[in-house]
Design a protein around this motif. Structure first.
Motif, short mmCIF file in Angstrom:
data_model
loop_
_atom_site.label_atom_id
_atom_site.label_comp_id
_atom_site.label_asym_id
_atom_site.label_seq_id
_atom_site.Cartn_x
_atom_site.Cartn_y
_atom_site.Cartn_z
N ARG A 304 -18.87 -20.53 0.28
CA ARG A 304 -18.65 -19.07 0.35
C ARG A 304 -18.83 -18.42 -1.01
NH1 ARG A 304 -14.54 -20.59 4.03
NH2 ARG A 304 -13.00 -20.63 2.33
N THR A 305 -18.30 -19.05 -2.03
CA THR A 305 -18.38 -18.48 -3.38
C THR A 305 -19.80 -18.52 -3.93
OG1 THR A 305 -16.10 -19.14 -3.85
CG2 THR A 305 -17.53 -18.69 -5.74
N ALA A 306 -20.46 -19.67 -3.78
CA ALA A 306 -21.77 -19.85 -4.41
C ALA A 306 -22.89 -19.18 -3.64
CB ALA A 306 -22.08 -21.35 -4.54
N LEU A 307 -22.79 -19.12 -2.32
CA LEU A 307 -23.93 -18.65 -1.51
C LEU A 307 -23.70 -17.28 -0.89
CD1 LEU A 307 -24.78 -21.99 0.35
CD2 LEU A 307 -25.72 -21.12 -1.81
N ALA A 308 -22.46 -16.88 -0.71
CA ALA A 308 -22.15 -15.58 -0.11
C ALA A 308 -22.91 -15.38 1.21
CB ALA A 308 -22.47 -14.45 -1.10
N GLY A 309 -23.01 -16.43 2.01
CA GLY A 309 -23.61 -16.31 3.33
C GLY A 309 -25.10 -16.52 3.42
N ARG A 310 -25.79 -16.70 2.30
CA ARG A 310 -27.25 -16.85 2.35
C ARG A 310 -27.65 -18.32 2.32
NH1 ARG A 310 -28.68 -18.18 -2.69
NH2 ARG A 310 -27.19 -17.64 -4.34
N VAL A 311 -28.91 -18.58 2.64
CA VAL A 311 -29.46 -19.94 2.60
C VAL A 311 -29.63 -20.36 1.14
CG1 VAL A 311 -31.44 -21.38 3.22
CG2 VAL A 311 -30.62 -19.62 4.80
N PRO A 312 -29.23 -21.56 0.77
CA PRO A 312 -29.33 -21.97 -0.64
C PRO A 312 -30.77 -22.20 -1.07
CG PRO A 312 -28.64 -23.82 0.70
CD PRO A 312 -28.62 -22.61 1.60
#
Length: 462
Positions: A304-312
Motif C-alpha cells: 500500500r505504501t510503495a505502490l498506492a494501488g498501481r502495478v509495480p
C-alpha cells in the motif's frame, strides 16, 4: 595446488588414497536402497546428515553416493575445485530432454554458450523485462474472483510460463499455457526417475512414462523451433533472449553464432528452468503467507505504501524490501533447486575423508537452509524479517544459503528470477490473498525441483 589445478596442469593429483571412507549406513550395493531413495529423497538426505554428519557415504545402486552438508565443503565443490567436477549422472541423463544446454553441457562448449547468453541477463535487460512480468501478473490478478478456488502451483506455473514465453522467445504462449504446462510436467517425469538405477533401460523401452516424455519433447520442440523459424524469417530485430542469441557472436572464440539445435537446447533449458523454479518459489510463498497472517499483513502494508494501488515497475523494486524478504525466506525453507549434484573426475578430500572419482556428490540447499548452526534455534520457522537485519546476509557463511547454486555454474538467470518473483508477488498480493481450501493437503514433491502438490487455495480480496 588444488585438484583442479593439478588436473589442468597435467601434474599428478594429490594422493588421497590413504584417507578413510566417510561414515555411512552399512550394507551392500542395493537396487532396493536406490529405489527407496528415489521415492523420498528429502527424508533420505536428512536422515544421512542427521545420523552420520557433514560427510556421508552411502550407496545408490552400484554407485557411491556422498552427501556434503557444510558450507565450506559446498564451496570446495562449487567454487574452489569446480574444475574437478562435471554435472551429476542425473543431469547427464537429462540430455535426453535438454540436449547440450547450459544446465547439461560441459567444458569449453559450456563456457562459450554462457558467454553468448550472459548479456541477455544484464541488469538493464532484466529491468526492461519488468513491464512484461508485472503485466502478465496483472492479467492473472484480473482473472481471479473472490471465493474462487485455485491450484496455486498450477496458477503460478501458468503465470511464469507466459512470462518466459514472451521474455525468452518473444511469443505469447498464454493461450497455450495449459497444454505447454502439461507437456513440461510430463517432461519433468523424466527427472522423477533420475535416481532409479533402471532408468537408462526404461528410457529405451516403450513404457507409458517414456512415451509421455517423448510426446512432451515433441510438443515443446514444436514451440521452440517455430519461434526460431519465425524469427529467422523476420528482418525485425527483437530485444528478447532469442533475438540476442540469434545476433550473438563468440568474439572470444571462433566468432560464430548458434545453430538452430544449439538455440533449441539453450531456449528449452531456460524455458524450463526459468519458469519452473520461480513458479515453485511463488507457490510455496502463498502457502507460507496463508500460515502466517502477521507477515502477510506486513506485506500488504508495504505494498500500500510503495505502490498506492498501481502495478509495480522495475523502479519500485528497491522500495519492496519485505516483499523480497518473504521470497528469500520462502526459498530458504523450500528451495526450488533442493539439491545440487556433481561427479568428481579425480579423487579428492572432504573433511578428512576420501571422495572417489566417478561417484555422485550431492550438496543440498534443503539441508543447509534448515541447519540451526547457521540459522539458530528457529531454523525451521518462517521469519522473513530476519533478512531485513543489517548485515544479516553478510554474516552468513557463504554457502549456508544458495538457492541459485554457486561458482562458475551459478544460475545465469538469478537476477531475472528475483525481479520476476518480487514483481509477480507484489502485483498479485496488492489485490488478493490466498487461503488453504478445506481439506487441502500440501505435500512437497522433490524431483529436479521442489514442487508443492495439493496446494488448493481460496481467493480472497485484500
Amino acid at each position: 595446488m588444488s585438484t583442479a589445478q593439478t588436473q589442468a596442469s597435467g601434474a599428478a593429483a594429490p594422493d588421497v588414497a590413504h584417507l578413510p571412507d566417510p561414515p555411512g549406513p552399512p550394507g551392500r550395493v542395493s537396487v532396493l536402497r536406490a529405489l527407496r531413495f528415489g521415492r523420498n529423497p528429502l527424508q533420505a538426505v536428512e536422515r544421512l546428515q542427521r545420523n552420520y554428519g557433514d560427510v556421508v557415504m552411502s550407496r545408490l545402486g552400484p554407485r557411491r553416493l556422498y552427501v556434503l552438508s557444510h558450507p565450506d565443503l559446498v564451496r570446495d565443490v562449487l567454487v574452489t575445485h569446480n574444475r574437478n567436477f562435471i554435472k551429476s549422472f542425473a543431469l547427464q541423463r537429462a540430455r535426453v530432454l535438454l540436449g547440450e544446454g547450459l544446465l547439461t553441457s560441459e567444458g569449453d562448449f559450456h563456457l562459450r554458450q554462457r558467454r553468448l547468453s550472459q548479456p541477455a541477463f544484464h541488469r538493464d535487460r532484466v529491468a526492461a523485462m519488468a513491464g512484461t512480468m508485472a503485466g502478465y501478473a496483472e492479467d492473472a490478478a484480473n482473472r481471479w474472483r473472490a471465493g474462487m478456488e485455485v491450484d496455486a502451483t498450477r496458477e503460478m506455473n501458468r503465470l511464469t510460463l507466459a512470462i518466459a514465453g514472451m521474455t525468452l522467445l518473444g511469443v505469447d504462449v498464454e493461450g497455450e499455457a495449459d497444454e505447454i504446462g502439461r507437456s513440461l510436467t510430463a517432461a519433468l517425469g523424466l527427472f522423477d526417475r533420475l535416481h532409479n538405477p533402471l532408468a537408462p533401460l526404461l528410457d529405451r523401452l516403450p513404457v507409458p512414462g517414456t512415451l509421455r516424455m517423448r510426446a512432451a519433447r515433441q510438443r515443446l520442440d514444436a514451440t521452440i523451433y517455430r519461434a526460431i523459424a519465425e524469427r529467422r524469417a523476420s528482418a525485425e530485430p527483437r530485444d528478447d533472449l532469442l533475438g540476442m542469441l540469434l545476433a550473438a557472436r563468440d568474439e572470444e572464440g571462433d566468432g560464430g553464432g548458434m545453430t538452430d539445435l544449439q538455440l533449441r537446447d539453450e531456449l528449452l533449458t531456460l524455458f524450463l528452468a526459468g519458469h519452473e523454479t520461480t513458479a515453485n518459489a511463488l507457490a510455496w510463498t502463498w502457502h507460507l503467507l496463508a500460515l502466517h497472517p502477521d507477515a502477510e499483513a506486513r506485506l500488504h502494508g508495504e505494498l500500500r505504501t510503495a505502490l498506492a494501488g498501481r502495478v509495480p515497475t522495475a523502479a519500485d523494486y528497491p522500495a519492496l524490501p519485505f516483499t523480497r524478504a518473504i521470497l528469500a525466506e520462502s526459498m530458504r525453507l523450500h528451495p526450488p533447486a533442493w539439491t545440487v549434484g556433481r561427479e568428481p573426475l579425480q579423487d579428492f578430500e572432504a573433511g578428512g575423508y576420501r571422495i572417489r572419482a566417478g561417484s555422485i556428490v550431492l550438496t543440498s540447499p534443503w539441508i543447509l537452509h534448515h541447519d540451526p548452526r547457521w540459522w539458530g534455534g528457529d531454523a525451521d520457522a518462517f521469519r522473513p524479517e530476519r533478512w531485513l537485519a543489517p548485515d544479516f546476509e553478510a554474516s552468513l557463511p557463504r554457502f549456508a544459503y544458495f538457492p541459485f547454486g554457486g561458482g562458475p555454474r551459478k544460475c545465469i538467470g538469478e537476477g531475472f528470477a528475483w525481479m520476476e518473483g518480487v514483481l509477480a508477488l507484489a502485483t498479485l498480493a496488492r489485490r488478493w490473498r490466498l487461503r488453504h481450501a478445506p481439506g487441502a493437503a500440501v505435500v512437497p514433491k522433490p524431483g529436479i525441483t521442489l514442487r508443492a502438490t495439493g496446494l488448493r487455495m481460496r481467493v480472497e480480496p485484500v
